[in-house]
Design an enzyme around this catalytic site. Sequence first.
Site, mmCIF file in Angstrom:
data_model
loop_
_atom_site.group_PDB
_atom_site.id
_atom_site.type_symbol
_atom_site.label_atom_id
_atom_site.label_comp_id
_atom_site.label_asym_id
_atom_site.label_seq_id
_atom_site.Cartn_x
_atom_site.Cartn_y
_atom_site.Cartn_z
ATOM 1 N N ASP A 226 48.047 46.660 53.788
ATOM 2 C CA ASP A 226 48.524 47.932 53.262
ATOM 3 C C ASP A 226 50.111 47.688 53.408
ATOM 4 O O ASP A 226 50.546 48.060 54.449
ATOM 5 C CB ASP A 226 48.206 49.447 53.765
ATOM 6 C CG ASP A 226 48.732 50.485 53.155
ATOM 7 O OD1 ASP A 226 49.771 50.553 52.519
ATOM 8 O OD2 ASP A 226 48.337 51.609 53.692
ATOM 9 N N TRP B 212 48.080 55.984 59.099
ATOM 10 C CA TRP B 212 47.222 55.485 57.951
ATOM 11 C C TRP B 212 46.113 54.131 58.216
ATOM 12 O O TRP B 212 45.284 54.105 57.378
ATOM 13 C CB TRP B 212 48.448 54.701 56.846
ATOM 14 C CG TRP B 212 49.366 55.915 56.585
ATOM 15 C CD1 TRP B 212 50.663 55.883 56.942
ATOM 16 C CD2 TRP B 212 49.165 57.150 56.084
ATOM 17 N NE1 TRP B 212 51.318 57.112 56.486
ATOM 18 C CE2 TRP B 212 50.512 57.916 55.659
ATOM 19 C CE3 TRP B 212 47.864 57.803 55.507
ATOM 20 C CZ2 TRP B 212 50.535 59.175 55.173
ATOM 21 C CZ3 TRP B 212 48.118 59.215 54.986
ATOM 22 C CH2 TRP B 212 49.251 59.794 54.814
ATOM 23 N N LYS C 254 57.212 54.746 47.741
ATOM 24 C CA LYS C 254 57.868 54.498 48.984
ATOM 25 C C LYS C 254 59.349 53.637 48.691
ATOM 26 O O LYS C 254 60.367 53.773 48.799
ATOM 27 C CB LYS C 254 57.254 54.040 50.081
ATOM 28 C CG LYS C 254 56.071 55.174 50.447
ATOM 29 C CD LYS C 254 55.483 54.622 51.652
ATOM 30 C CE LYS C 254 54.357 55.647 52.117
ATOM 31 N NZ LYS C 254 54.773 56.870 52.402
#
Length: 360
Positions: free
Chosen positions: A171, A101, A195
């Site tokens: 993030d 990511w 999540k």
Amino acid sequence: MGRVYNFSAGPAVLPEEVLAEAAAEMLDYRGAGMSVMEMSHRSKPFAEIIETAEADLRELIGIPDNYKVLFLQGGASQQFAAVPMNLMRNRVADYIITGSWAKKAWKEGKIYGDARAIASSEDETFSYIPDCSDLPISEDADYVYICENNTIYGTKFHTLPNTKGKDLVADVSSCFLSEPVDITKYAVMYGGAQKNIGPAGVVIDIIREDLITDDVLEGTPTMLKWKTQADADSLYNTPPAYGIYICGKVFKWLKDQGGLEAIGKRNEEKAAILYDYLDQSKLFKGTVRKEDRSLMNVPFVTGSDELDAAFVAEAKEAGLVNLKGHRSVGGMRASIYNAMPKAGVEKLVEFMDGFEKAHA
């Protein structure tokens, strides 16, 4: 079939209390005669939902008044572009690459300016966090970017990088609200809800107010301009209303659990159960350097693709689901987010021990 223990990395397990409350309110939200799914985002009931959610989130984290909270759409991946569009005024940014990511965010940043990879752990399949105590921070960098917890590879920044005075953008999708955090160390913190907080479709941005301006890159879409969203209190257009409603319930649940300090201790206890087993196992091995292990995502392998597949299949039959590792790395991964009960981790370790004895 009853409830399973769901170890999915996301969309992931939610607190059963939250699901039960949402089910009870599905047809009639507190006398409104309709579901939250059906009501206007401009209505008084929804205004109370989003305002209460923000207030509870601020209380949980300790967010000061000079930070804005935005409930947005597009997931964390859309912020890969929104971050440089809103912040890359010098057209320079530094990225620390610790997984897929972060790498995707870095590649997106390169579209808009000179996005520099100043550290990486790709040389060892992202199994560790590089030393970030004395990085070659660019003098003209607009920000330094990290993915704080790496869902696929199971690593976590336990010490934030030394940005040498530059703004830190993080993030935090897979570690959001998993432990206490000092938000003032970040210029921007954002995360997808699916999540550890709520259903897919919501991304939460916490942004220092001085960074929310009209001074954005030319061509920035109106919807991706943080000032657009901040000026409208996240209601510039129809927001992911039902997702925000569930997030708000999770915030209440976290407060009822004792807040982030209590949930952080619980997460440490759960992770220790699994890591302690992995460290003594002769069959299963963790894939992350010990000091960089995540409390949320625990990848492990047997060393045999055939045994890995057998384990995942047999675990599913035992009610332990979504343990297959990400398609890019294989093996297994147990995501043990806030809502995963300690009993679920204990059941997993019990099953792993039985599987190991059967395949000794």
